[in-house]
Design a protein around this motif. Sequence first.
Motif, PDB file in Angstrom:
ATOM      1  N   PRO A  36       0.819  -0.942  -0.104  1.00  0.00           N
ATOM      2  CA  PRO A  36       0.020   0.816  -0.319  1.00  0.00           C
ATOM      3  C   PRO A  36       0.980   1.094   0.043  1.00  0.00           C
ATOM      4  O   PRO A  36       1.922   1.055   0.975  1.00  0.00           O
ATOM      5  N   THR A  37       0.808   2.202  -0.617  1.00  0.00           N
ATOM      6  CA  THR A  37       1.607   3.415  -1.083  1.00  0.00           C
ATOM      7  C   THR A  37       1.241   4.649  -0.090  1.00  0.00           C
ATOM      8  O   THR A  37       2.311   4.901  -0.037  1.00  0.00           O
ATOM      9  N   THR A 127       1.373  -1.077  -9.953  1.00  0.00           N
ATOM     10  CA  THR A 127       1.153   0.629  -9.619  1.00  0.00           C
ATOM     11  C   THR A 127      -0.914   0.835  -9.957  1.00  0.00           C
ATOM     12  O   THR A 127      -0.820   0.937 -11.179  1.00  0.00           O
ATOM     13  N   ARG A 128      -1.194   1.278  -8.838  1.00  0.00           N
ATOM     14  CA  ARG A 128      -2.765   1.832  -8.888  1.00  0.00           C
ATOM     15  C   ARG A 128      -3.287   2.418  -8.087  1.00  0.00           C
ATOM     16  O   ARG A 128      -2.691   2.303  -6.944  1.00  0.00           O
ATOM     17  N   VAL A 129      -4.004   3.801  -8.878  1.00  0.00           N
ATOM     18  CA  VAL A 129      -4.502   5.289  -7.414  1.00  0.00           C
ATOM     19  C   VAL A 129      -5.932   4.610  -7.628  1.00  0.00           C
ATOM     20  O   VAL A 129      -6.743   4.822  -8.876  1.00  0.00           O
ATOM     21  N   VAL A 130      -6.522   3.894  -6.345  1.00  0.00           N
ATOM     22  CA  VAL A 130      -7.663   3.718  -6.617  1.00  0.00           C
ATOM     23  C   VAL A 130      -8.334   4.384  -5.751  1.00  0.00           C
ATOM     24  O   VAL A 130      -9.647   4.663  -5.931  1.00  0.00           O
ATOM     25  N   ARG A 169      -1.754   1.510  -4.554  1.00  0.00           N
ATOM     26  CA  ARG A 169      -0.435   0.289  -3.951  1.00  0.00           C
ATOM     27  C   ARG A 169       0.610   0.567  -5.773  1.00  0.00           C
ATOM     28  O   ARG A 169       0.411   1.571  -6.570  1.00  0.00           O
ATOM     29  N   SER A 170       1.812   0.019  -5.517  1.00  0.00           N
ATOM     30  CA  SER A 170       3.049  -0.502  -5.902  1.00  0.00           C
ATOM     31  C   SER A 170       3.436  -1.089  -5.270  1.00  0.00           C
ATOM     32  O   SER A 170       2.968  -1.736  -4.568  1.00  0.00           O
TER      33      SER A 170
END
Length: 280
Positions: A36-37, A127-130, A169-170
């Motif tokens: 988790p970023t 890598t995603r920005v949710v 996440r990344s």
Amino acid sequence: MNFEEVFRRAGVVGSLHAVDLDSGAEVSHLADEPVPTASVFKLPLLAAFARLADAGELDPRERVTVKERLSGDLGMGAMLDDVTMSLRDMAYLMIAVSDNASADVLAGRVGLERVNAMLDGFGLSATRVVYNCAGLLATVREDSGEEWPVVDPEILAKLRALDPARSNRSTPRETTALLGLIWRDEAASPEQCAWMRRLLGLQVWPHRLSSGFPYDDVAVSGKTGTLPTLRAEAGVVEYPDGGRYAVAVFTRAFSPALNQPRADAVIGTAARMAVDHLRG
């Protein structure tokens, strides 16, 4: 180098990736494990904002008045009155002091789907920005029934915000890859990449990555991330001889305590170990 032991002594589990931005030599420890970023998600948001500025789809100088926003201790969240400033100054607050209110204004302008499309274009599929900041903090309230901070270990185990499968996440490797794109003028135009590097160099926090490089002639630029039990920082360390190294360190503490100076400091310690190895 025994990173596992270094992290364990600090009361955390950790992952790391460091890469020489010129030679490609690298050091890794669990570098491909999803993490988790927290606020490190603001780094791809910044890059997507810069690319839209390049394309003429937004004007970074546009002034916006913000009346309703996330409350907090930093940036606009700590201000009592309506705030009017340019989008690019909000980007500065988002990076320099990790202002959540500024980040959410920019996320609304950029759109998270555009951030993820950019990441796909870069080949950063892990890598995603949710969520924006408000959405991420809403999941903490929903999952815990409490406002920040949350310290009960049983409740912490349920938080979506701390689960990379269900949150922003990344991986450490993909995080340093994005930094490399910015430092090599490949993430956006040279002008916008220089602007992003400047903002990352203005981050105010000295207690994580920078703590490993306490020298006047070594520049450290980065972005921190913090959630319950999670501390992270990703940045670039630049030496006066021209050496430049992207480093990403993500940690999860065994203890739910809010104040954990050893967990903060080990980010700098591990980064210094990795960079020293790369410098030979």
